[in-house]
Design a protein around this motif. Sequence first.
Motif, PDB file in Angstrom:
ATOM      1  N   ALA A 221       0.838  -1.154  -0.197  1.00 23.96           N
ATOM      2  CA  ALA A 221       0.116   0.076   0.015  1.00 23.96           C
ATOM      3  C   ALA A 221       0.837   1.348   0.073  1.00 23.96           C
ATOM      4  O   ALA A 221       0.680   2.268  -0.654  1.00 23.96           O
ATOM      5  N   ASN A 222       2.076   1.273   0.876  1.00 21.62           N
ATOM      6  CA  ASN A 222       2.887   2.193   0.716  1.00 21.62           C
ATOM      7  C   ASN A 222       3.679   2.672  -0.424  1.00 21.62           C
ATOM      8  O   ASN A 222       3.706   3.737  -0.928  1.00 21.62           O
ATOM      9  N   LYS A 223       3.725   1.703  -1.328  1.00 20.04           N
ATOM     10  CA  LYS A 223       4.331   1.921  -2.642  1.00 20.04           C
ATOM     11  C   LYS A 223       3.428   2.549  -3.552  1.00 20.04           C
ATOM     12  O   LYS A 223       3.886   3.423  -4.316  1.00 20.04           O
ATOM     13  N   ILE A 224       2.051   2.111  -3.337  1.00 23.83           N
ATOM     14  CA  ILE A 224       0.961   2.859  -4.284  1.00 23.83           C
ATOM     15  C   ILE A 224       0.970   4.274  -3.807  1.00 23.83           C
ATOM     16  O   ILE A 224       0.956   5.089  -4.675  1.00 23.83           O
ATOM     17  N   LEU A 225       1.046   4.487  -2.461  1.00 19.85           N
ATOM     18  CA  LEU A 225       0.889   5.891  -1.923  1.00 19.85           C
ATOM     19  C   LEU A 225       2.192   6.716  -2.474  1.00 19.85           C
ATOM     20  O   LEU A 225       1.942   7.846  -3.040  1.00 19.85           O
ATOM     21  N   MET A 226       3.219   6.118  -2.348  1.00 22.84           N
ATOM     22  CA  MET A 226       4.412   6.922  -2.596  1.00 22.84           C
ATOM     23  C   MET A 226       4.578   7.199  -3.999  1.00 22.84           C
ATOM     24  O   MET A 226       5.422   8.234  -4.525  1.00 22.84           O
TER      25      MET A 226
ATOM     26  N   GLN B 171      -8.458  10.279   1.797  1.00 26.43           N
ATOM     27  CA  GLN B 171      -9.677  10.025   2.158  1.00 26.43           C
ATOM     28  C   GLN B 171     -10.095   8.780   2.586  1.00 26.43           C
ATOM     29  O   GLN B 171     -11.154   8.522   3.613  1.00 26.43           O
ATOM     30  N   LYS B 172      -9.577   7.665   2.217  1.00 31.79           N
ATOM     31  CA  LYS B 172      -9.828   6.173   2.634  1.00 31.79           C
ATOM     32  C   LYS B 172      -9.111   5.799   3.773  1.00 31.79           C
ATOM     33  O   LYS B 172      -9.512   4.791   4.492  1.00 31.79           O
ATOM     34  N   VAL B 173      -8.151   6.703   4.001  1.00 29.23           N
ATOM     35  CA  VAL B 173      -7.400   6.256   5.479  1.00 29.23           C
ATOM     36  C   VAL B 173      -8.329   6.461   6.713  1.00 29.23           C
ATOM     37  O   VAL B 173      -8.898   7.380   6.890  1.00 29.23           O
TER      38      VAL B 173
ATOM     39  N   LYS C 176      -8.299  -3.244   1.243  1.00 31.05           N
ATOM     40  CA  LYS C 176      -8.936  -2.412  -0.004  1.00 31.05           C
ATOM     41  C   LYS C 176      -8.070  -1.945  -0.899  1.00 31.05           C
ATOM     42  O   LYS C 176      -8.318  -1.910  -2.105  1.00 31.05           O
ATOM     43  N   ILE C 177      -7.035  -1.268  -0.371  1.00 35.14           N
ATOM     44  CA  ILE C 177      -6.206  -0.507  -1.203  1.00 35.14           C
ATOM     45  C   ILE C 177      -5.650  -1.406  -2.146  1.00 35.14           C
ATOM     46  O   ILE C 177      -5.408  -1.056  -3.502  1.00 35.14           O
ATOM     47  N   ILE C 178      -4.921  -2.603  -1.604  1.00 36.24           N
ATOM     48  CA  ILE C 178      -4.342  -3.557  -2.397  1.00 36.24           C
ATOM     49  C   ILE C 178      -5.354  -4.154  -3.362  1.00 36.24           C
ATOM     50  O   ILE C 178      -4.916  -4.405  -4.723  1.00 36.24           O
ATOM     51  N   SER C 179      -6.410  -4.556  -2.930  1.00 37.69           N
ATOM     52  CA  SER C 179      -7.483  -4.864  -3.817  1.00 37.69           C
ATOM     53  C   SER C 179      -7.873  -4.198  -4.940  1.00 37.69           C
ATOM     54  O   SER C 179      -8.110  -4.621  -6.119  1.00 37.69           O
ATOM     55  N   GLU C 180      -7.971  -2.799  -4.757  1.00 32.44           N
ATOM     56  CA  GLU C 180      -8.509  -1.734  -5.840  1.00 32.44           C
ATOM     57  C   GLU C 180      -7.259  -1.690  -6.704  1.00 32.44           C
ATOM     58  O   GLU C 180      -7.773  -1.413  -7.777  1.00 32.44           O
TER      59      GLU C 180
END
Length: 497
Positions: free
Chosen positions: A50-55, A95-97, A489-493
């Motif tokens: 998830a962090n990789k996606i965010l960054m 917003q999802k956090v 959810k983040i990973i799934s999306e």
Amino acid sequence: MCAKVNLLIIVSLFVLTNADYWNDREKLIKREESQMLGSSIILNEAEQIANKILMGYKYSEYDAGFQNPGIFAPGRHFFQSKRDVENSKVFSFIQKVPKGGALHGHDTALASFDYLYSLTYKANLYGCTVDGRIRLKFLSYQEQDKTCKWTLISELRKNEPDFDKWLRSQLTLDVSNPREEYPDINAVWKAMSDIFGTVDPLLNYKPVFEEYLYQALLELYNDNVMYLEFRGVLPAMYDLNETVYGPMQVAGIYKEVVDQFKKDHPNFIGARFIYAPSRKVNNATVENYIKIVKELKKNYPDFLAGFDLVGQEDLGLPLTEFINHLDQIPKDIDFIFHAAETNWFGTSTDMNLVDAVLLGTKRIGHGYGLVKHPAIMEIVKEKGIGIEVCPISNQVLMLVEDMRNHPAAILMAQNYPVVIGYDDPSFWSTKGLSYDFYMAFMGIASRSADLRLLKQLAKNSLTYSMMPATEKKLAIEAWETDWQQFIDKIISENYNC
């Protein structure tokens, strides 16, 4: 031959020295990063994904701003960058956090502007203009007085084509050219005070306030916030039967709305009230404050979170004016003082920090001037005094122009107990905590600050809340469950799994 050997030695030494330099540089960077807020958190495998996606989102947006500073949203006034924030992938992620709790907000400015404005369409709402300001009041009939010709708002809308546009301008600070509209800090505070004067009679109508507070809780809940501590003055409420509700009755109304919301939304932990009347008053008024807060503690011991004094600090009275009175407040009522919401250094406003700490404040509201006081900073960290940072408020109220220059950057760099608040979202067209979280993450924190910072800020909001220890423990456990679901959810999306 000797010359060649000497040259090889020199080259070898240069390579070694050069390698040592880069190693030392890397160590120093790591040392600094290890002191940042959130640095002690170790991300598990799923969180790392998830962090990789965010960054990826953050680096793209941040580095584009570095190349072209004019497009970097936190570097511009929020009123002019709000749309860019809302289009940001980082903002969408935030917003999802699960953000824990909102610990700094004021009762008649908690809900979104759009919802606030929708209340002006309620039946029986009358208005009149006095000295260029709209006055609002719910009435059962068209009463008149010497200063005000009360007219139904629906009639004013019908008869005046530009009425809606003008009315909207009376209820918000959000303008297209804020620096022209508000030339200095006193001007913007005067404008906000005028808005409160307009909004309060609208919201102090009992049926409307009940709806309003419920909506404010709903907006937080939809923004993945599970808890609220809000400040208020317990204003007199009224209804169409001309009943006037006093401070204890108003506190009861607040609590009933919160209890109903919790019943309707079992995942919402709850809300507590900080009694926070004006600091610009005389001694007799302060004595009445003390009487009220004692009654609150007696009648609503689990709902009262603490005591504060509010208003523009620079023009209000400093805490030193109230020391003798504050000593009369029982020790089981906690102080949660606003302090140093100012750019001045060494003034009475700035020195409120000294008195807040000496009086045992559990948190500091804003604390914008804290970084100028190294001794107080030591005490804050040693005693775990939470610092309520409200980024957008600080910009709108003219303490900082560019979020990159916000002093909270120093606090985050040194792992101080920062929590993020939203102050008065009604007046700057925000909703929930995500906008302020975005500014903290993208504008105030380091480029390298990652998911660990967001996680720490969320945990801090519960850790430094005024919940009792047992309730706090359960709240943190519930938040951890929400956090894991968020990560999944983040990973799934993003990976369609």
